[in-house]
Enzyme design. Sequence first.
Site, PDB file in Angstrom:
ATOM      1  N   HIS A 105      16.778  23.363  59.752  1.00 33.90           N
ATOM      2  CA  HIS A 105      17.665  22.447  59.604  1.00 33.90           C
ATOM      3  C   HIS A 105      19.003  23.155  59.205  1.00 33.90           C
ATOM      4  O   HIS A 105      20.163  22.590  58.956  1.00 33.90           O
ATOM      5  CB  HIS A 105      17.510  21.474  58.281  1.00 33.90           C
ATOM      6  CG  HIS A 105      16.584  20.564  58.714  1.00 33.90           C
ATOM      7  ND1 HIS A 105      15.807  19.833  57.661  1.00 33.90           N
ATOM      8  CD2 HIS A 105      15.858  20.145  59.772  1.00 33.90           C
ATOM      9  CE1 HIS A 105      14.707  18.993  58.254  1.00 33.90           C
ATOM     10  NE2 HIS A 105      15.028  19.307  59.474  1.00 33.90           N
ATOM     11  N   GLU A 199       5.086  14.575  43.311  1.00 41.37           N
ATOM     12  CA  GLU A 199       4.408  13.378  43.346  1.00 41.37           C
ATOM     13  C   GLU A 199       3.938  13.212  44.717  1.00 41.37           C
ATOM     14  O   GLU A 199       4.400  13.773  45.695  1.00 41.37           O
ATOM     15  CB  GLU A 199       5.046  12.140  42.824  1.00 41.37           C
ATOM     16  CG  GLU A 199       6.596  12.240  43.435  1.00 41.37           C
ATOM     17  CD  GLU A 199       7.666  11.285  42.349  1.00 41.37           C
ATOM     18  OE1 GLU A 199       8.355  10.781  43.294  1.00 41.37           O
ATOM     19  OE2 GLU A 199       7.400  11.302  41.148  1.00 41.37           O
TER      20      GLU A 199
HETATM   21  P1  NAD Z   1      13.301  14.965  49.849  1.00 40.76           P
HETATM   22  O1  NAD Z   1      14.435  14.956  48.821  1.00 40.76           O
HETATM   23  O2  NAD Z   1      13.105  14.158  50.900  1.00 40.76           O
HETATM   24  O3  NAD Z   1      11.859  15.142  48.892  1.00 40.76           O
HETATM   25  C1  NAD Z   1      11.780  16.028  47.887  1.00 40.76           C
HETATM   26  C2  NAD Z   1      10.398  16.048  47.580  1.00 40.76           C
HETATM   27  O4  NAD Z   1      10.189  17.142  46.361  1.00 40.76           O
HETATM   28  C3  NAD Z   1       9.526  14.846  46.978  1.00 40.76           C
HETATM   29  O5  NAD Z   1       8.335  14.693  47.608  1.00 40.76           O
HETATM   30  C4  NAD Z   1       9.580  15.300  45.413  1.00 40.76           C
HETATM   31  O6  NAD Z   1       8.569  14.489  44.814  1.00 40.76           O
HETATM   32  C5  NAD Z   1       9.370  16.651  45.230  1.00 40.76           C
HETATM   33  N1  NAD Z   1       9.844  17.342  44.052  1.00 40.76           N
HETATM   34  C6  NAD Z   1      11.035  16.995  43.363  1.00 40.76           C
HETATM   35  N2  NAD Z   1      11.196  17.900  42.209  1.00 40.76           N
HETATM   36  C7  NAD Z   1      10.101  18.826  42.525  1.00 40.76           C
HETATM   37  C8  NAD Z   1       9.541  19.930  41.797  1.00 40.76           C
HETATM   38  N3  NAD Z   1      10.248  20.252  40.591  1.00 40.76           N
HETATM   39  N4  NAD Z   1       8.465  20.430  42.420  1.00 40.76           N
HETATM   40  C9  NAD Z   1       7.705  19.954  43.467  1.00 40.76           C
HETATM   41  N5  NAD Z   1       8.089  19.052  44.204  1.00 40.76           N
HETATM   42  C10 NAD Z   1       9.397  18.611  43.819  1.00 40.76           C
HETATM   43  O7  NAD Z   1      13.435  16.443  50.510  1.00 40.76           O
HETATM   44  P2  NAD Z   1      12.741  17.035  51.741  1.00 40.76           P
HETATM   45  O8  NAD Z   1      11.342  16.464  52.144  1.00 40.76           O
HETATM   46  O9  NAD Z   1      13.100  18.296  51.859  1.00 40.76           O
HETATM   47  O10 NAD Z   1      13.780  16.124  52.816  1.00 40.76           O
HETATM   48  C11 NAD Z   1      14.023  16.275  53.876  1.00 40.76           C
HETATM   49  C12 NAD Z   1      15.721  16.762  53.843  1.00 40.76           C
HETATM   50  O11 NAD Z   1      16.342  17.128  52.960  1.00 40.76           O
HETATM   51  C13 NAD Z   1      15.603  17.910  54.732  1.00 40.76           C
HETATM   52  O12 NAD Z   1      16.410  17.364  56.009  1.00 40.76           O
HETATM   53  C14 NAD Z   1      16.690  18.867  54.101  1.00 40.76           C
HETATM   54  O13 NAD Z   1      17.473  19.684  54.808  1.00 40.76           O
HETATM   55  C15 NAD Z   1      17.306  17.978  53.107  1.00 40.76           C
HETATM   56  N6  NAD Z   1      17.577  18.806  51.884  1.00 40.76           N
HETATM   57  C16 NAD Z   1      17.880  20.043  51.631  1.00 40.76           C
HETATM   58  C17 NAD Z   1      18.339  20.508  50.305  1.00 40.76           C
HETATM   59  C18 NAD Z   1      18.514  22.030  50.146  1.00 40.76           C
HETATM   60  O14 NAD Z   1      18.799  22.786  50.828  1.00 40.76           O
HETATM   61  N7  NAD Z   1      18.317  22.394  48.913  1.00 40.76           N
HETATM   62  C19 NAD Z   1      18.513  19.710  49.144  1.00 40.76           C
HETATM   63  C20 NAD Z   1      18.183  18.249  49.616  1.00 40.76           C
HETATM   64  C21 NAD Z   1      17.919  17.994  50.882  1.00 40.76           C
END
Ligand code: NAD
Length: 229
Positions: A105, A199
């Site tokens: 991404h 989760e």
């Molecule tokens: P999402 O927010 O949809 O899902 C996050 C997942 O992580 C959830 O299933 C949640 O249960 C889990 N989670 C939360 N805290 C956790 C922990 N401490 N340990 C393990 N699991 C944990 O994120 P996604 O699936 O990556 O969504 C896809 C989109 O989000 C992508 O397009 C991505 O580019 C973008 N994104 C990127 C960032 C980043 O670069 N850090 C941040 C937010 C979203």
Amino acid sequence: MQIVILTGAGISAESGLDTFRDAGGLWARYDLADLATPEGFARDPSLVLDFYNHRRRAARKATPNPAHAALARLQKQKGERVTLVTQNIDDLHERAGSDPVIHMHGSLFGALCGACRTRWPAAPVMRPADTCPACGAESPRPDVVWFGEMPCHMDRIMSALAQCDLFVAVGTSGAVFPAAGFVDLARDSGAKTLELNLEPGDRTGAFDTGREGPASVLVPAWVDKVLSV
Ligand code: NAD
């Protein structure tokens, strides 16, 4: 054994970076259509650049956590037998020592010219009047993949999935395709599949096995197990 690992926002959550879909995540506070689509960017480039300027600042301040470090350790020991694919646009995998990292991404730290598609390193603060170093257009955007756009490096990812023996998803909700469908492709290639997540996600039922808990605990434990056999 060939391993493909897919990481999502959950792996960076314990480094202090917001996830998208959890309660309190980014999409609960902002509108996806305004901030992560080409149409939203066309409507208000300043707002979108500011959003990513804010996220770039947060990512710079964050530090990798034990989950990033464990995956870097695994990659160092297993070399090309591990393919690390991330949906994240932060650079915490790289800063933990992972190499290579496939950013499907894009990256917060890249800028992309909307006119000629030239890429260059993003300034800490990007502004609408920044000019492209190649064509001079004032059309800078973050080098990230928005909803409705094609993710990067798909040929490389598809080829790794077709050859893998084990597919592991870490900290991803399984709500965003095509990444959410990688588990199906890996399974169709004969791979075992494992989900490590805080989760259950939307695709939990598609995995052979799963563990629930924080990535900083689950990932180092899993890596220790892989490296011990
Ligand atoms: P999402 O927010 O949809 O899902 C996050 C997942 O992580 C959830 O299933 C949640 O249960 C889990 N989670 C939360 N805290 C956790 C922990 N401490 N340990 C393990 N699991 C944990 O994120 P996604 O699936 O990556 O969504 C896809 C989109 O989000 C992508 O397009 C991505 O580019 C973008 N994104 C990127 C960032 C980043 O670069 N850090 C941040 C937010 C979203």
